[in-house]
Design an enzyme around this catalytic site. Structure first.
Site: not given
Length: 655
Positions: A11-12, A196-197, A227, A587
């Site tokens: 995503k970044t 972002d996020e 998330q 993770r």
């Protein structure tokens, strides 16, 4: 545009690639605002952009955290906000100090209350854009106490010419709402906004984005509703779930290819998150890396054995060649780390725990910074109260009480009262002299910061008040504290070399320190240690091997969400617990352990423990019941290695 980016989907890169494309299309770099949540993420994004578009161009983009953007906004609009140019940013510790002071003066509760719990409530109200008069507090003593001091807390910040961390978003939102001219200016400032996020935004942050968005609606957000795990600190998952309502006509796209984890791990993750009740944008993670070992489900007799098992497996993995820096043990609550640490020490496994004390959070550094703050902003009474008797100079709680009473009676600030301490007859002669000397040192430094070198003035101030001592007979702890303060003055020296003797630059440094203290989650590893981390702290990280421990009811999900008298609020909490489990699973890149204990001792009795509901329905083809080390004999070499490691820990280096 809403980009729903599943775990491990890259995503970044969405943000950085989009910015590069905007620049290619002729959008000026300084007309782009990109916002994320941590300094670490912002710095990584800037590094990536620097590689893609060049360092100088990357510097022109408004790329920062929400709160760092807020600092720039508040500085530029300080006059409109009723602040001078020398305002102070209070970090978490400073804000707690204000709350404690107000609780002492309010004293309505029948027992001492946790200041952190009070401040958390005020923070949640502020970020929900609720004014004190709009509150409808519950019949809960903490809610009632927080409501009773909320207005006084805001007033205290105003009097001390200070803003807290939440104000860095809340004040810009309030100003943009009230002042159409200022809103028009800032909306014209940015052609494109990228966030972002986005699943972690709260009400105030959503409002800020909406108020800054221009009539073209050039807003692109990236996030993952699966998330969203920070509801307890005000994050609102509805911001992403209702994005199309907030920004009508938005394009929604999903990223479902996962470049991180092996197939069994993703199949377990997909099965776990399918149990969520609210997933209007349901995603299915699709593996790119292919097959791998099944997820290991491990049942141990009790928590101590669970910790022993994890330590034993880690040693086994290390012997087989797994890099310790690629192993993590994740847990729901930090209290679970205690048993782990004990067993890892016995097993000779080196580890690190996220959450150690950062340099600028050390007491001596916060004290030194408080002195500098007061010299720069004499109205910063909280900082002055922090250092009034540090180092000890006979101005303890009783003397401070006398000074406060005298100042209130004569309508003097605390610093002005210190100047006139010889008139406070209830003070001892020693306290009077100490108070006057402190005031003189602070005022002298204030003049010095205006006329002389920054580092030289700071060092002179800290020397005058006894923070910098040259006693050769100092204890090791005192020498360490002295070395830390020396490092701080050298930091100011380096700042001065870059910016000249500019008070504004020094204020900016102090503002950044306050931001870092509150928002920074920088985690540097040396690559040789196993990582122990809470699930919340592990978000955004990845490891080759992950142990997710404590998969039992009452731990994961947390006990507060499993009460039989469940409420709507706790149902929402339970949904977040499921997302937290999903975050932990995703993770892992190559190998995942899900461990639990079957019994625990409570009040002298053995209590049977129910496995976590999140283990129900996991695909059998992708999981295996894994035999614990307690059911097999240890090999001779394994016993020898553990004995040697333990003896080394005990100082027997000749073992």
């Amino acid at each position: 545009m809403l980009v729903l980016a599943g775990a491990g989907s890259g995503k970044t890169r969405v943000i950085t690639a989009r910015i590069a494309q905007l620049l290619d299309r002729g959008v000026p770099a300084d007309a782009i605002l990109a916002v994320t949540f941590t300094n670490k993420a912002a710095n990584e994004m800037r590094e990536r952009l620097g590689d893609m578009i060049g360092r100088e161009t990357a510097k022109e983009i408004w790329l920062s955290t929400f709160h760092s953007f807020g600092v720039r906004f508040v500085r530029r609009e300080a006059k409109s906000l009723g602040l001078g140019t020398r305002f102070t940013i209070y970090d978490q510790g400073d804000s707690l100090g204000v709350v404690r002071q107000l609780l002492r003066s309010d004293a309505k509760a029948d027992r001492p209350l946790d200041a952190q719990a009070i401040l958390s409530r005020i923070s949640l109200w502020k970020n929900a854009m609720l004014e004190p008069e709009q509150l409808r507090p519950k019949q809960d003593e903490y809610d009632q106490a927080a409501a009773s001091i909320y207005a006084a807390y805001e007033s205290a910040l105003e009097q001390m010419h200070a803003v807290d961390f939440d104000d860095l978003v809340v004040k810009p939102v309030a100003l943009l709402r009230k002042r159409p001219g200022i809103r028009s200016h800032w909306r014209g400032r940015f052609a494109h906004i990228l966030v972002d996020e986005f699943q972690d935004t709260n009400a105030a942050q959503l409002d800020l984005v909406r108020l800054l968005a221009n009539e073209r609606g050039n807003v692109c957000v990236v996030g993952d509703d699966d998330q969203s795990i920070y509801g307890w600190r005000g994050a609102c998952v509805e911001n992403i779930l209702h994005f199309e309502q907030h920004f009508p006509g938005a394009v929604v796209t999903k990223l479902e290819q996962n470049y991180r984890s092996r197939t069994p791990i993703l199949n377990v993750a997909n099965a776990a998150i399918e149990g969520s009740r609210k997933r209007p944008y349901a995603k299915v993670l699709r593996p790119v890396r292919g097959a791998g070992p099944p997820v290991r489900i491990c049942a141990l007799s009790e928590p101590q054995e669970e910790a022993k098992f994890v330590a034993s497996e880690i040693r086994k993995l290390q012997r087989e060649g797994t890099d310790p820096g690629e192993i993590a043990v994740l847990y729901r609550s930090n209290t679970q780390a205690k048993l782990l640490e004990e067993e890892l020490r016995v097993a000779g496994v080196e580890y690190r725990v996220f959450g150690g004390t950062k340099f600028f959070d050390r007491k001596e550094i916060k004290d030194a910074i408080a002195y500098i703050r007061v010299a720069l902003n004499p109205r910063d009474e909280l900082s002055l109260r922090r250092i009034i008797n540090t180092p000890a100079r006979g101005l303890g709680a009783q003397s401070l009480g006398h000074l406060t009473e005298y100042g209130a009676a004569h309508r003097m600030s605390l610093l002005r009262t210190l100047e006139n301490a010889r008139s406070v007859e209830s003070l001892s002669a020693r306290a009077q002299a100490s108070a006057v000397r402190l005031a003189e040192a602070v005022e002298s430094a204030g003049k010095g910061f205006r006329a002389a070198g920054l580092a030289e003035t700071a060092a002179s101030l800290l020397r005058a008040v006894g923070m910098l001592q040259d006693d050769a007979a100092q204890s090791p702890d005192a020498k360490r504290r002295r070395a830390n303060i020396d490092f701080l003055t050298r930091s100011i020296e380096r700042l001065e070399a870059r910016s000249g003797a500019d008070r504004g630059a020094l204020l900016s440094l102090l503002h950044q320190i306050a931001l870092d203290s509150t928002e920074s989650d920088e985690r540097e590893a040396d690559g040789r240690q196993v990582t122990l981390s809470s699930l919340h702290s592990a978000k955004g990280l990845e490891f080759a091997v992950v142990f997710l421990i404590g998969c039992v009811e009452g731990v994961l999900p947390h006990a507060r969400t499993t009460d039989p008298k469940i409420t709507d609020a706790s149902l929402a909490d339970l949904e977040e617990e499921r997302r937290l489990f999903y975050v932990g699973v995703t993770r892992a890149r190559d190998l995942l352990y899900l461990t639990r204990h079957k019994d625990r001792v409570a009040r002298g009795r053995i209590v049977k423990i129910t496995p976590s509901r999140f283990l129900d329905g996991l695909p059998e083809a992708d999981t295996e019941g894994y035999q614990s080390s307690e059911s097999r004999e240890l090999g001779r070499q394994e016993v020898a290695d553990m004995a040697k490691a333990l003896l080394e820990r005990l100082g027997a280096t000749d073992a």
